[in-house]
Write a protein that holds these residues in place. Structure first.
Motif, PDB file in Angstrom:
ATOM      1  N   GLN A 192      19.352  38.335  24.184  1.00 46.02           N
ATOM      2  CA  GLN A 192      18.073  38.834  24.705  1.00 46.02           C
ATOM      3  C   GLN A 192      17.407  37.774  25.570  1.00 46.02           C
ATOM      4  O   GLN A 192      16.842  38.068  26.618  1.00 46.02           O
ATOM      5  CB  GLN A 192      17.145  39.214  23.552  1.00 46.02           C
TER       6      GLN A 192
ATOM      7  N   PHE B  27       8.939  34.575  28.883  1.00 48.33           N
ATOM      8  CA  PHE B  27       8.103  34.241  27.736  1.00 48.33           C
ATOM      9  C   PHE B  27       8.896  33.505  26.671  1.00 48.33           C
ATOM     10  O   PHE B  27      10.121  33.546  26.638  1.00 48.33           O
ATOM     11  CB  PHE B  27       7.522  35.518  27.124  1.00 48.33           C
ATOM     12  N   GLN B  28       8.109  32.921  25.773  1.00 48.75           N
ATOM     13  CA  GLN B  28       8.707  32.178  24.676  1.00 48.75           C
ATOM     14  C   GLN B  28       9.546  33.100  23.778  1.00 48.75           C
ATOM     15  O   GLN B  28      10.657  32.762  23.397  1.00 48.75           O
ATOM     16  CB  GLN B  28       7.567  31.541  23.879  1.00 48.75           C
ATOM     17  N   LYS B  29       8.968  34.282  23.444  1.00 48.32           N
ATOM     18  CA  LYS B  29       9.736  35.262  22.680  1.00 48.32           C
ATOM     19  C   LYS B  29      10.331  36.252  23.655  1.00 48.32           C
ATOM     20  O   LYS B  29       9.587  36.971  24.324  1.00 48.32           O
ATOM     21  CB  LYS B  29       8.805  36.063  21.753  1.00 48.32           C
ATOM     22  N   PRO B  30      11.647  36.337  23.726  1.00 45.01           N
ATOM     23  CA  PRO B  30      12.215  37.313  24.663  1.00 45.01           C
ATOM     24  C   PRO B  30      11.944  38.731  24.181  1.00 45.01           C
ATOM     25  O   PRO B  30      12.146  39.034  23.003  1.00 45.01           O
ATOM     26  CB  PRO B  30      13.712  37.000  24.624  1.00 45.01           C
ATOM     27  N   VAL B  31      11.436  39.581  25.070  1.00 43.30           N
ATOM     28  CA  VAL B  31      11.198  40.990  24.732  1.00 43.30           C
ATOM     29  C   VAL B  31      11.840  41.868  25.792  1.00 43.30           C
ATOM     30  O   VAL B  31      11.262  42.096  26.843  1.00 43.30           O
ATOM     31  CB  VAL B  31       9.692  41.310  24.644  1.00 43.30           C
ATOM     32  N   PRO B  32      13.055  42.344  25.525  1.00 46.34           N
ATOM     33  CA  PRO B  32      13.646  43.292  26.486  1.00 46.34           C
ATOM     34  C   PRO B  32      12.902  44.614  26.398  1.00 46.34           C
ATOM     35  O   PRO B  32      12.329  44.936  25.356  1.00 46.34           O
ATOM     36  CB  PRO B  32      15.086  43.461  25.983  1.00 46.34           C
ATOM     37  N   PHE B  33      12.895  45.379  27.500  1.00 47.27           N
ATOM     38  CA  PHE B  33      12.334  46.724  27.436  1.00 47.27           C
ATOM     39  C   PHE B  33      13.251  47.599  26.586  1.00 47.27           C
ATOM     40  O   PHE B  33      14.467  47.397  26.589  1.00 47.27           O
ATOM     41  CB  PHE B  33      12.232  47.335  28.831  1.00 47.27           C
ATOM     42  N   PRO B  34      12.705  48.572  25.881  1.00 50.93           N
ATOM     43  CA  PRO B  34      13.566  49.456  25.070  1.00 50.93           C
ATOM     44  C   PRO B  34      14.328  50.437  25.952  1.00 50.93           C
ATOM     45  O   PRO B  34      14.273  51.636  25.746  1.00 50.93           O
ATOM     46  CB  PRO B  34      12.576  50.156  24.150  1.00 50.93           C
TER      47      PRO B  34
ATOM     48  N   GLY C 110      19.706  37.590  19.435  1.00 43.78           N
ATOM     49  CA  GLY C 110      18.585  36.788  19.916  1.00 43.78           C
ATOM     50  C   GLY C 110      18.886  36.032  21.199  1.00 43.78           C
ATOM     51  O   GLY C 110      18.131  36.108  22.176  1.00 43.78           O
TER      52      GLY C 110
END
Ligand SMILES: Nc1ncnc2c1ncn2[C@@H]1O[C@H](COP(=O)(O)OP(=O)(O)OP(=O)(O)O)[C@@H](O)[C@H]1O
Ligand SMILES: Nc1ncnc2c1ncn2[C@@H]1O[C@H](COP(=O)(O)OP(=O)(O)OP(=O)(O)O)[C@@H](O)[C@H]1O
Ligand SMILES: [Mg+2]
Ligand SMILES: [Mg+2]
Lengths: 289, 265, 252, 289, 252
Positions: free
Chosen positions: E150, E88-95, E147
């Motif tokens: 990630q 995705f455009q915004k990287p979102v790692p799992f917590p 950032g």
């Protein structure tokens, strides 16, 4: 989700099992409800008519209606919510937000809540009787009853509101802080609106708990079936009426079922009103214009 | 003539009316009865307000002692340590054995009852009934009916071998109604009312005396408990007016309607 | 306008920024460049005390805003943050309408008149080149905007408060060349009476708009500044081979 | 936060008011608890000794101890949790995840929960008695009692778990889906771990509700104070014992207070065990190696 | 490998992508460029049915993966998504820990052996140039990375599953030039036996690595493709003035 296509995979079986389990669980809940209400309705509905809804009980509840009981119930509920909601919000903010630097204080409050949640209603009744009726001199009154219930519903309201506040993403809080919003503004405009669904769930659970309570009310709001004229009057709640009719009034059980029917209908009205009020996104709108 | 007496007793002879407030707490068994009596009293004396609260006999006695309540309701006789209070019997409540309606056994001797409750007889066939195990429904300790029952049959509670322990009268009735092999004992008033409304139970006679309200009223039925009002010695006049009302014939119909028996005057 | 004196930032026991002394001057744009993970974001977070909100973070050294220590407990953090505006690397609009996203800060900072707020909102949205794209759906949820739109919205939200210092963490990363040019122009204009720090990975962009340049680098596991000065100076005469290699795109 | 510095601003006053309100609320809760426990402890603590904890009650509870009551309570609680937790998780998943396309079914389940939450315990007692004791033939037993309590605690457990699942950021769900994780895996590895704190709160509230319940247990688990040997035995819960001693046993109130003291201590132990178990981040670890 | 036939995407009643027919070929990198908000992300989301998870979104037209319609109800969505990877455009790692972030997908897709998983994790982290930065804290929370870290972690997470098609939404936006070069090299290598689509705002990057190019543009309020073909062709002979202006950096 189904197999047989071009990218099928055996693992999909788990998803189907999950689906089945989940539907079974939901069906089970619905079945329990249908049993309880079905049984109650079947025995009680024939007793419900206009007169039942508009007259006061006579002959220990075997004749007459329940209008004064309904009014007392609503008054008790109003007192409970008026006392509990602000206290619950304040404490939830304390636990979710303020208390990071005061973890000992937070631990004490959290223990208090856990214990309060498990105190048997009879103990609450005796406590409410001692504190509100005797020490504060409110006597058997709707006010005493409502305040006692407020103590009882606090744990569920606070815990759900705390969780709702905690689950607001940290990023939102950071962004709000970066705009120089004070904590009050952050709470009001960002965190509360984002936490509304969770808080609504807590409110509904709290209302449910309050409407279901019996023992604590017998000792505080009391037993009188007169139409209350103020919150200082004693008044009998619907759940107490159901209990009395079922347990202490011979031949009272049809009337108990009828009263329980009304109670259930009342619950549905109140909770759907409460949640639609909160969900109408008024709070979102507030900050728009 | 009587109206005048009451007015005088209330210390309000000038206006000829009784006024004031009364708080009554105590036995949940008696609360519906006294609430109805209070309603009639208030209808006759509009300037009087009576709040009847429930909460248990113990609560009633305690509240009278501490002055929170003017009158306490108790469904058991007072104990020796409670002799600082004055007692006014209002009604009597008989206690009778009940079995399921389908049970053909028509009467039990005291010896049979003791044998059943102490676990020596475990099947109805031993006393001429069907081949069905006996389920003994016993009251929880502390209940007034339990005391009456134990005293009458000269049983000690540890000797009783209950299969089920229940609390209130309705609870016992429901339990027996749900189990064809069960036997229990409850308030005659409650049981009679339930029989009338179709609950499948039957009251057993005791010592050949049928378990009904007439027998209790006539004082013939051997197992009964008093329903009493308790007050302090330093009570207000209005309390006396109400107590007298409770013990007058004017409330007999209410007592009967609640399936109790008026106390002997 | 704002300067640091041997500022260090720790997360737990890991020091990620060490001994940075840097000065952001009014009227100038300072570009902060350096490889990923060298502490640029952490440095910016310390400047307006956003680092206070990061669990486990600790700061040593001083940050002086107009010669006042920002970590002085007598200062209002909220006011500091209004005057030292910041946009984050990942744009996060509030889950409110586009309008509310921008007007929330305005209202909180005392713009009582609704007309004024509307006008200011339109102005900043035009400035960042978003007005034409969203003017017909100002009441839609801002979280439904595209990545680049969200980035510009967050910039507009910060600009609306008219801060004295602007800390921009990669404000053009999700923007196409044309939108980026628009934002660059805006930044240049804003810098006239403000101090601006911009973290960027686009060295061409740094060359285009920066007056001053600070190069961050990881030394012994912590980020620190290995070169600072005017952009012209450093681009033309890099003080050391690492910097010259980096600026010419040969190493990281 | 305070004024007087270089960037001071009058608005900070609101923050201080908020702070005060929040501390007051939290202090209020603690005060209520201290009143209730203080009162109970003061009257009950002198009765608590080793013998009280290790012997069975005699003389209507006025003498002897409460060991069999404690054991019954724990067994009832175990039955309740065994039945309620899986059902609650399943239904919560249904409401939070599956039901988007089945909103009518979800609405029915949600209504059921709202009504169940407000059904007076006596009605639950009669229902449990009819269904479990009579129809299913379990008689007065710990099993009947536990299952009835399970029905009672479902609303609070489900609602909190649902909210916890819903508050997992949509982005996480999207990212998990983009990796081709099946719904089961997504739930297990991403959503459940993220929802643990909320679910823990629900669990603690549910345990509290179960331990506090009286009326429903009287009709299902019964009054027997014998030591239970299996879940088919009748057994008296602590809250029932407190109720009996306080209401129906003359001179029982010191013993009632002592029993309530034990109940409170038990609550603290159980809830802190439950939440530390869930918070020990085992679930997070699971997916690491 | 994957192709669309007059694909349209609607959010509510707004059509944001209209009539796009595009083909991602095996062994080739397709760069997708265009101004912010023109529907590039929405287009990618439709390719592996991630759009199903966006509330209110609807799709018309067909997407064919290896000549099978992906919207066919008989297909396993999970398997489709494993084979058509996306970042995705915004990287979102799992917590979760860094390790868990990468191994979760592996475990779910049948890599039972722990050693294998560890080896594959090390490999992909090296590929994206993250191994040296994080190898000493694989058990730390991935959400605490910077950032750029990630972004690379999310790329590595997708690569670990060895997908046949890769949809990359601005994978280098938060990366410094050196890290970006590393990722570009990786993408070029991966493209040998895969189809890769990359959304980028960096036209120089598109020029460097793209084999094919698709230019999205907003026409009548909806995004659509106004130019497609090999990158060389379009960069050297833009089919229309809009495209040539855009590619030379003159308009948006
Ligand atoms: N909250 C945190 N807790 C622990 N470590 C962190 C945290 N935030 C960042 N770090 C670590 O600190 C180092 C510096 O991070 P920072 O975000 O400042 O880097 P950056 O220069 O902004 O990098 P990028 O260009 O990738 O955004 C990185 O190694 C990162 O992993
Ligand atoms: N979930 C949504 N609901 C409604 N509208 C949306 C949603 N997501 C995107 N849009 C709108 O659709 C249009 C296209 O969005 P998309 O994210 O595809 O753009 P993009 O080309 O990726 O832009 P960028 O380069 O800024 O990321 C935009 O105008 C955006 O506002
Ligand atoms: Mg950064
Ligand atoms: Mg996009």
């Amino acid at each position: 989700m189904s197999e047989g296509g071009a990218f099928s995979r055996p693992g999909a079986r788990f998803d189907r099992i999950l689906g089945a389990v989940v539907w079974l669980a939901a069906g089970g809940i619905a079945a329990v409800l249908i049993w309880i209400t079905g049984d109650t309705l079947q025995r009680g509905l024939s007793e419900v008519d206009i007169a039942f809804l508009t007259t006061e009980p006579t002959d220990a509840g075997r004749r007459g209606g329940i209008v004064s009981v309904v009014v007392s119930t609503l008054m008790i509920l109003a007192v409970t919510l008026t006392a509990a909601v602000p206290l619950a919000l304040g404490t939830a903010v304390f636990l979710a937000d303020v208390s990071a630097r005061w973890s000992a204080a937070a631990a004490v409050v959290r223990w208090s809540l856990d214990v309060l949640a498990a105190v048997p209603s009879i103990v609450f009744g005796l406590f409410g009787n001692a504190l509100f009726c005797v020490v504060l001199g409110l006597g058997y009154s709707i006010l005493s009853g409502g305040l006692t219930l407020a103590c009882m519903v606090l744990p569920v309201m606070i815990r759900t509101a705390e969780q709702a506040l905690r689950s607001v993403p940290a990023e939102l809080r950071m962004n709000a802080a970066a705009l120089g919003l004070r904590r009050t503004a952050r709470l009001w405009h960002i965190e509360f609106p984002a936490a509304v669904p969770g808080m609504a769930a807590g409110l509904v659970l709290g209302i449910g708990r309050a409407l279901a309570e019996t023992a604590a009310l017998i000792f505080t709001a009391g037993y009188a079936t007169r139409m209350p004229t103020s919150v200082m009057d004693s008044g009998r709640a619907l759940s107490v009426h159901v209990y009395e009719l079922a347990m202490n009034v011979p031949m009272g059980d049809r009337r108990a079922a009828a009263t329980a029917t009304i109670l259930m209908i009342l619950v549905l009205c109140i909770t759907s009103a409460a949640s639609s009020l909160l969900h109408r996104r008024r709070i979102f709108r507030r900050s728009e214009a | 003539h009587q109206e005048r007496t009451i007015a005088a007793a209330a210390g309000d002879a000038g206006s000829g009316t009784v006024r004031g407030e009364l708080t009554i707490t105590g036995s949940s068994t008696m609360a519906p009865l006294v609430a109805e009596i209070a309603r009639r009293f208030m209808a006759r004396h509009p300037a009087v307000r009576i709040d009847v609260q429930s909460g248990g006999s113990g609560k009633g006695i305690q509240d009278v002692r501490s002055g929170i309540a003017d009158i306490g309701m108790s469904s058991r006789a007072l104990q020796a340590v409670e002799s600082d209070l004055e007692v006014f019997p209002v009604a009597v409540d008989g206690v009778a054995l009940i079995v399921h309606r389908s049970n053909p056994v028509s009467e039990l001797t005291p010896e049979q009852v003791v044998a059943i409750f102490t676990g020596k007889i475990r099947n109805w066939s031993a006393i001429g009934g069907p081949d069905q195990p006996i389920s003994v429904v016993h009251k929880a300790e502390g209940r007034a009916t339990l005391e009456v029952f134990l005293t009458h049959f000269q049983l000690r509670n540890p000797d009783v071998r209950p299969d089920v322990i229940v609390g209130d009268n309705e609870h016992a009735v429901r339990t027996v109604a749900g189990a064809p092999g069960a036997i229990g004992y409850v308030s005659i008033g409650t049981a009679t009312a339930d029989v009338q409304s179709g609950v499948p139970i039957r009251l057993l006679p005791l010592d050949g005396i049928p378990a009904d309200c007439e027998a209790v009223a006539a004082g013939r039925f051997p197992m009964s408990r008093p329903l009493i009002l308790v007050v302090r010695h330093d009570r207000r006049p209005l309390t006396d007016v109400f107590l007298r009302f409770c013990r007058s014939e004017q409330v007999d119909d209410i007592i009967t309607a609640q399936y109790f028996v008026p106390a002997a005057r | 306008m704002i300067r640091t004196e041997s500022l260090s930032v720790r997360y737990g026991s890991r020091t990620v920024v060490r001994d940075v002394s840097l000065r952001l001057r009014c009227g100038r744009i300072t570009a902060i460049v350096g490889p990923s993970g060298c502490g640029k974001t952490s440095f910016l977070l310390a400047l307006n005390r956003m680092i206070d909100l990061v669990p486990g973070a600790a700061v040593a050294g001083r940050v002086l805003f107009q010669d006042v220590d920002v970590f002085d407990r007598r200062n209002s953090i909220a006011e500091l943050r209004r005057r030292v505006g910041m946009i984050f690397q990942k744009p996060v609009p509030f889950p409110l309408s586009i309008r509310a996203n921008i007007q929330l800060g305005l209202k909180e900072h005392g713009v009582r008149n609704r007309r004024d707020r509307e006008a200011m909102m339109e102005q900043v949205l035009r400035d960042v080149g978003l007005w034409d794209e969203v003017s017909d759906r100002l009441d839609c949820l801002a979280t439904k905007l595209s990545g680049g739109q969200q980035q510009r919205l967050c910039l507009a939200r910060a600009l609306a408060l008219d801060p004295d210092v602007l800390l921009l963490d990669e404000p053009c990363s999700a923007l196409d060349p044309v939108a980026a040019a628009c934002v660059e122009k805006l930044i240049t204009e804003l810098s006239r009476n403000r101090a601006i720090a911009i973290v960027t990975h686009n060295l061409a962009q740094a060359r285009r708009i920066a007056d001053d340049l600070a190069v961050f680098w990881v030394r012994d596991g912590s980020g620190t500044v290995i070169a600072q000065g005017t952009a012209e100076e450093i681009f033309s005469r890099p003080p050391c081979p690492t910097v010259s290699d980096y600026l010419s795109g040969r190493t990281g």
